[in-house]
Motif scaffolding. Structure first.
Motif, PDB file in Angstrom:
ATOM      1  N   UNK A  20      -2.518 -23.854  14.580  1.00 12.19           N
ATOM      2  CA  UNK A  20      -1.459 -23.146  13.856  1.00 12.19           C
ATOM      3  C   UNK A  20      -1.930 -22.847  12.434  1.00 12.19           C
ATOM      4  N   UNK A  21      -1.225 -21.948  11.758  1.00 10.83           N
ATOM      5  CA  UNK A  21      -1.388 -21.740  10.318  1.00 10.83           C
ATOM      6  C   UNK A  21       0.001 -21.815   9.696  1.00 10.83           C
ATOM      7  N   UNK A  22       0.068 -22.207   8.427  1.00  9.99           N
ATOM      8  CA  UNK A  22       1.362 -22.304   7.741  1.00  9.99           C
ATOM      9  C   UNK A  22       1.269 -21.649   6.378  1.00  9.99           C
ATOM     10  N   UNK A  23       2.426 -21.365   5.800  1.00 13.11           N
ATOM     11  CA  UNK A  23       2.522 -20.867   4.430  1.00 13.11           C
ATOM     12  C   UNK A  23       3.617 -21.640   3.710  1.00 13.11           C
ATOM     13  N   UNK A  46     -13.951 -22.180  12.461  1.00 18.84           N
ATOM     14  CA  UNK A  46     -14.186 -23.484  11.824  1.00 18.84           C
ATOM     15  C   UNK A  46     -12.883 -24.223  11.567  1.00 18.84           C
ATOM     16  N   UNK A  47     -11.802 -23.475  11.469  1.00 18.58           N
ATOM     17  CA  UNK A  47     -10.513 -24.084  11.147  1.00 18.58           C
ATOM     18  C   UNK A  47     -10.169 -23.899   9.687  1.00 18.58           C
ATOM     19  N   UNK A  48     -11.117 -24.220   8.805  1.00 19.87           N
ATOM     20  CA  UNK A  48     -10.856 -24.122   7.366  1.00 19.87           C
ATOM     21  C   UNK A  48     -11.239 -22.759   6.787  1.00 19.87           C
ATOM     22  N   UNK A  77      -7.384 -24.052   3.849  1.00 18.63           N
ATOM     23  CA  UNK A  77      -8.100 -25.316   3.679  1.00 18.63           C
ATOM     24  C   UNK A  77      -7.120 -26.492   3.753  1.00 18.63           C
ATOM     25  N   UNK A  78      -5.952 -26.333   3.135  1.00 20.28           N
ATOM     26  CA  UNK A  78      -4.946 -27.395   3.182  1.00 20.28           C
ATOM     27  C   UNK A  78      -4.513 -27.670   4.622  1.00 20.28           C
ATOM     28  N   UNK A  79      -4.273 -26.618   5.395  1.00 23.18           N
ATOM     29  CA  UNK A  79      -3.892 -26.809   6.807  1.00 23.18           C
ATOM     30  C   UNK A  79      -4.945 -27.609   7.553  1.00 23.18           C
TER      31      UNK A  79
END
Length: 226
Positions: A42-45, A81-83, A141-143
């Motif tokens: 997932x990604x978030x804001x 990579x995810x980040x 990066x935080x996610x």
């Protein structure tokens, strides 16, 4: 390990920041010792996203289309990579080509969005000691950090729970063994000595030889009885 927080752009752009990420968050390895990729599901804001004056001015000037492109690109970051997404290999090229096909947008338009987002620092670059660069955002990066922190924390908690369960099981087994030992030590004979006295044999009077002798034993007063 402390719970991660959203990092500033200055912190993210430190030399070899990707190495720091890999050193901080231990990744899973296969049997050959190679690390697995750690994509995101997932990604978030944050709620404050697009609320700053710079972001509002950007949308006013260029519309929401570049922001939509950025969100689609972040999905591709999550899948690789995810980040972030590596710009040295084919990951970025594949992502842009896929968007061209899926959304029917010309490559030149996507390239324009990409350059605008870099200019306004909506997209930044982080690197590793091998010379690789990754396009990313502070939120991306935080996610990734939060996902890795959660996984490591859960693993640690599960390991602690299993250890405590084994400890409790061992204590219960030790108690059972102790009870069994006590039961084995219980004497089968009473501790107090009891003198055993044989029961007296009942005295059985000998039978009289004749009925006449038996009759005389009642005396004269018992004549009427017979």
């Amino acid at each position: 390990m402390n719970k991660p927080t959203r990092r500033s752009i200055t912190e993210l752009q430190q030399k070899n920041f990707v190495d720091f990420l890999y050193e901080t968050y231990e990744r899973e390895k296969n049997s050959a010792g190679d690390c697995y990729a750690t994509p995101l599901e997932y990604i978030t804001d944050e709620k404050t996203y697009l609320s700053s004056d710079v972001e509002k001015e950007f949308v006013e000037e260029y519309g929401f289309a570049p922001i939509g492109f950025l969100e689609a690109l972040r999905v591709q970051m999550a899948k690789t990579s995810g980040f972030g997404i590596c710009v040295n290999n084919n990951d970025l090229k594949k992502a842009l080509a896929g968007m061209m096909i899926d959304y029917k947008i010309d490559y030149e338009e996507l390239q324009k969005f990409y350059e605008l987002l870099i200019e306004y620092q909506f997209i930044i670059f982080i690197n590793d000691s091998n010379g690789n660069q990754y396009a990313t955002t502070p939120q991306q990066v935080f996610n990734w950090e939060y996902r890795m922190w959660s996984r490591l924390s859960n693993n640690k908690s599960q390991k602690k729970s299993r250890s405590e369960a084994k400890k409790t099981e061992k204590q219960e087994k030790d108690k059972e063994a102790e009870v069994e030992t006590v039961m084995e030590d219980v004497p089968t004979e009473p501790m107090i000595t009891i003198n055993k006295v044989p029961a007296e044999t009942p005295i059985i009077p000998e039978l009289e030889e004749t009925f006449e002798t038996f009759e005389k034993s009642f005396g004269a007063d018992n004549k009427d009885f017979f």
